[in-house]
Design an enzyme around this catalytic site. Structure first.
Site, short mmCIF file in Angstrom:
data_model
loop_
_atom_site.label_atom_id
_atom_site.label_comp_id
_atom_site.label_asym_id
_atom_site.label_seq_id
_atom_site.Cartn_x
_atom_site.Cartn_y
_atom_site.Cartn_z
N LEU A 58 22.43 -27.88 -1.27
CA LEU A 58 21.08 -27.34 -1.03
C LEU A 58 21.02 -25.84 -1.29
O LEU A 58 20.32 -25.11 -0.58
CB LEU A 58 20.59 -27.67 0.39
CG LEU A 58 20.52 -29.16 0.75
CD1 LEU A 58 19.93 -29.33 2.15
CD2 LEU A 58 19.71 -29.94 -0.26
N GLU B 263 0.83 -1.20 0.00
CA GLU B 263 0.00 0.00 0.00
C GLU B 263 0.87 1.26 0.00
O GLU B 263 0.56 2.25 -0.69
CB GLU B 263 -0.93 0.02 1.22
CG GLU B 263 -1.86 -1.18 1.30
CD GLU B 263 -1.29 -2.33 2.12
OE1 GLU B 263 -2.07 -2.98 2.85
OE2 GLU B 263 -0.06 -2.59 2.05
N SER C 71 8.07 -40.68 6.46
CA SER C 71 7.67 -40.37 7.84
C SER C 71 6.73 -39.16 7.88
O SER C 71 5.80 -39.11 8.69
CB SER C 71 8.91 -40.12 8.70
OG SER C 71 9.59 -38.93 8.32
#
Length: 339
Positions: free
Chosen positions: A202, A46, A286
């Site tokens: 990663l 905004e 899992s």
């Protein structure tokens, strides 16, 4: 509102743990300014939108409608309340995509605007607005990160060969896509065997974008510190059963063995809103067995047959969301149909 959502997406991977938000100012069906939340801790959508109004058109603010994809904030955080700026500029109408579930906002922004005499409309493209910030809403409503499971498998549903040797399954296009996914999430998780066998970094080295927090489960702290995960170039968290130690680059958090919920509780307290679980098979399964996942992204190489090897995870209950084909690779997005 469609334009608000488009603008909000530009902030992907840059604004968490804040939500992605886009804003558009309209006068007589003409857009006179637009903005989006660009970086965490900086001006909200905004503010950027109102500041983008030209000097010549500032007089139109009191006759314009502000469209915003998420309820404007009414509290002091990293920046002042957006509602105050809207009221200060005498904007008479505000159209909102969806309310904010964050406890410090949660209807307070809408109420403050209405009290000041602003005409407020809520729920325009609400489904799309909620989808845009599904990570943010899941985090605050369920008090856990949004969980994405990811794996690559052969045509015969194997994610690796015998003896857990490293097997390259997906093609270059899919690999680049995975790096894009990494850049969009707050954290990436692997288990001990994946860290040991694949020695992954990663990182998002194949695409422009930030590196996410690296997470690894190493219950007995037996992983070598020479692994790429521990090169200290990216913030890393090690979940183990031995010690607690918080540092700038590598931190250690104690959990009970096989306790996924405990891991998620720690991530919630660390304000990490999303997690991409990259393996291995036991860790992924899992999460599935505990029904702690929101979506799964499965890459299948239709040309690859492994034969004897490591079985891919099995989704218990899911619905197909989207499918994509990149050469030999088929990428399918699944949603948890229990949620």
């Amino acid at each position: 509102m469609h334009r608000c959502l488009q603008l909000a997406l530009i902030g992907t991977g840059q604004v968490a743990p804040n939500p992605m938000v886009g804003a558009v100012l309209v006068y007589n069906d003409t857009i006179i300014a637009e903005g989006f939340h660009q970086h965490y801790g900086q001006a909200h959508a905004e503010v950027n939108c109102i500041n983008a109004v030209s000097k010549e058109q500032e007089k139109l603010l009191s006759k314009s409608t502000l469209y915003v994809s998420l309820e404007p904030c009414a509290h002091y955080g990293k920046t002042p309340p957006c509602t105050d700026l809207i009221i200060k500029n005498n904007i008479p109408k505000v159209v909102i995509g969806c309310p904010d579930s964050y406890k410090q906002v949660a209807g307070k922004g809408i109420e403050k605007l209405k009290t000041a005499g602003v005409q407020v409309t809520v729920g325009v493209l609400q489904k799309e607005a909620l989808e845009l910030n599904k990570r943010f809403f899941t985090f605050h409503q369920k008090q856990r990160p949004y969980i994405i499971l990811k794996w690559a498998q052969s045509h015969d549903n194997k994610i690796g060969g015998l003896n857990h040797q490293r097997t390259f399954i997906s093609n270059d296009i899919s690999n680049r896509l995975v790096h894009q996914w990494r850049s969009e999430e707050a954290s990436i998780l692997v288990g001990t065997k994946t860290a040991l066998i694949d020695n992954p970094s990663l990182t998002t080295r194949l695409v422009p974008g930030k590196n996410s927090v690296r997470l690894v489960i190493d219950m007995d702290l037996k992983l070598s510190t020479d692994l790429q995960l521990f090169d200290k170039t990216v913030k890393t968290m090690v979940f183990n059963g031995v010690k607690e130690e918080v540092n700038d680059r590598i931190s250690f958090f104690k959990i009970d063995r096989n306790n996924i919920s405990q891991l998620l509780e720690i991530l919630y307290k660390q304000n990490i809103q999303s997690i991409l679980v990259e393996g291995g098979a036991k860790l992924l399964q899992s999460f599935i067995d505990a029904d702690l996942w929101d979506e799964a992204r499965v890459i299948t190489n239709a040309d690859l047959i492994i034969g004897e090897g490591v079985q891919a995870p099995q989704l218990n209950s899911s619905i197909v969301d989207t499918k994509h084909i990149f050469g030999s690779d088929r990428v399918v997005f699944y949603l948890n149909d229990k949620l």
